[in-house]
Write a protein that holds these residues in place. Structure first.
Motif, mmCIF file in Angstrom:
data_model
loop_
_atom_site.group_PDB
_atom_site.id
_atom_site.type_symbol
_atom_site.label_atom_id
_atom_site.label_comp_id
_atom_site.label_asym_id
_atom_site.label_seq_id
_atom_site.Cartn_x
_atom_site.Cartn_y
_atom_site.Cartn_z
ATOM 1 N N HIS A 221 0.860 -1.282 -0.079
ATOM 2 C CA HIS A 221 0.057 0.031 0.083
ATOM 3 C C HIS A 221 0.924 1.057 -0.164
ATOM 4 O O HIS A 221 1.739 1.454 0.675
ATOM 5 C CB HIS A 221 -0.919 -0.070 1.060
ATOM 6 C CG HIS A 221 -1.982 1.100 1.353
ATOM 7 N ND1 HIS A 221 -2.939 1.136 0.366
ATOM 8 C CD2 HIS A 221 -1.785 2.211 2.091
ATOM 9 C CE1 HIS A 221 -3.568 2.326 0.641
ATOM 10 N NE2 HIS A 221 -2.869 2.975 1.902
ATOM 11 N N GLN A 222 0.684 2.093 -0.931
ATOM 12 C CA GLN A 222 1.496 3.422 -1.106
ATOM 13 C C GLN A 222 2.822 2.998 -0.985
ATOM 14 O O GLN A 222 3.737 3.814 -0.467
ATOM 15 C CB GLN A 222 0.902 4.260 -0.162
ATOM 16 C CG GLN A 222 -0.377 4.811 -0.239
ATOM 17 C CD GLN A 222 -0.869 6.146 0.632
ATOM 18 O OE1 GLN A 222 -0.022 6.712 1.357
ATOM 19 N NE2 GLN A 222 -2.173 6.537 0.245
ATOM 20 N N SER A 225 5.771 6.416 -2.431
ATOM 21 C CA SER A 225 5.484 8.020 -1.984
ATOM 22 C C SER A 225 6.409 8.618 -1.794
ATOM 23 O O SER A 225 7.149 8.896 -2.840
ATOM 24 C CB SER A 225 4.923 7.439 -0.291
ATOM 25 O OG SER A 225 4.348 8.476 0.431
ATOM 26 N N ASP A 248 1.161 6.857 -3.377
ATOM 27 C CA ASP A 248 0.618 8.094 -2.685
ATOM 28 C C ASP A 248 0.313 9.205 -3.769
ATOM 29 O O ASP A 248 1.502 9.843 -3.988
ATOM 30 C CB ASP A 248 1.776 8.254 -1.432
ATOM 31 C CG ASP A 248 1.211 9.522 -0.710
ATOM 32 O OD1 ASP A 248 0.177 9.892 -1.080
ATOM 33 O OD2 ASP A 248 1.785 9.620 0.311
#
Length: 251
Positions: A221-222, A225, A248
């Protein structure tokens, strides 16, 4: 053996034209109605006869309660990619076979990604946008870095079905360098496809284009970033044909 199609009406219309419907009916008997959005739409007396369930986008989750309605179910043929939203531990416990079209779906995504990389190497999308603003000044071309696919350096994040196809397609380019970041990839398999396995930081710092092909998991997840974007070289391009959650967007 009887088959039932469980998917949204829109998906069904995209997947099954008359020719494919005729082929389906020639291979296996089907229920009436042939398609449902959810299993509770089918008369209860027909559910125990269903042995093959064909699913797609909009298919119901096959939890224990739904599987209790399908005691004869032997196989699920998923006419799409990931089955993550549909399968449950109850499905595996019953030994039901599951197949998907993930391998077939990988082909057009890899083709699109390769095309996007070639266009990004020439900075075509960005120069086209610049030209709309700078109609009378061609100097904008100097602000986008190198404008060539010769000796292009490409980073592939995720040596997945799609990722490995992209690596193979990139070998068509002249003197291309392909770096791959994937903690689970086999270095020999990556090398056989034409890439070099490296860690993520090394990849980000040494390529002109980064293309993401990792799965959407809590651990990813992300994964791209602020820090990762800061590691990329000036004028580098980020391409994401995987899940949006891997980047992100605000960063």
């Amino acid at each position: 053996m009887t088959a039932l199609v469980a998917m949204s009406a829109e998906t069904f219309s995209e997947q099954f034209d008359n020719r494919r419907l005729q082929r389906l009916r020639s291979l296996i008997p089907t229920t009436t109605p042939l398609r449902v959005d959810d299993l509770d739409q089918l008369p209860a007396g027909l559910l125990p006869t269903v042995e093959v369930l064909m699913t797609g986008w909009g298919a119901p989750t096959l939890d224990a309660a739904r599987l209790d309605l399908l005691p004869s179910l032997e196989a699920v043929i998923h006419c799409a990619g990931s089955v993550k939203s549909m399968v449950t531990p109850a499905l595996w416990r019953r030994g039901i076979k599951v197949s998907s079209a993930a391998e077939v779906n990988a082909i057009p995504v890899a083709e699109f990604t390769f095309a996007a990389i070639v266009m990004a190497g020439k900075k075509a999308p960005f120069l086209a946008a610049d030209a709309r603003v700078h109609r009378d000044d061609l100097g904008y071309r100097t602000g986008r870095g190198r404008l060539s696919n010769h000796g292009l350096r490409v980073g592939i994040i995720g040596f997945s079905r799609i990722g490995r196809r992209v690596v193979a397609k990139l070998q068509q380019l002249d003197e291309v360098t392909c770096l791959v970041a994937d903690p689970f990839a086999d270095p020999l398999e990556v090398a056989a496809a034409g890439g070099t396995l490296v860690n993520l930081d090394s990849l980000l710092q040494n390529v002109d284009i980064v293309s993401i092909h990792a799965p959407d998991l809590p651990s990813t997840h992300q994964m791209i970033s602020r820090y990762e974007l800061g590691q990329m070289t000036d004028h580098a391009t980020l391409i994401n044909t995987a899940r949006g959650a891997l980047v992100d967007t605000a960063a």
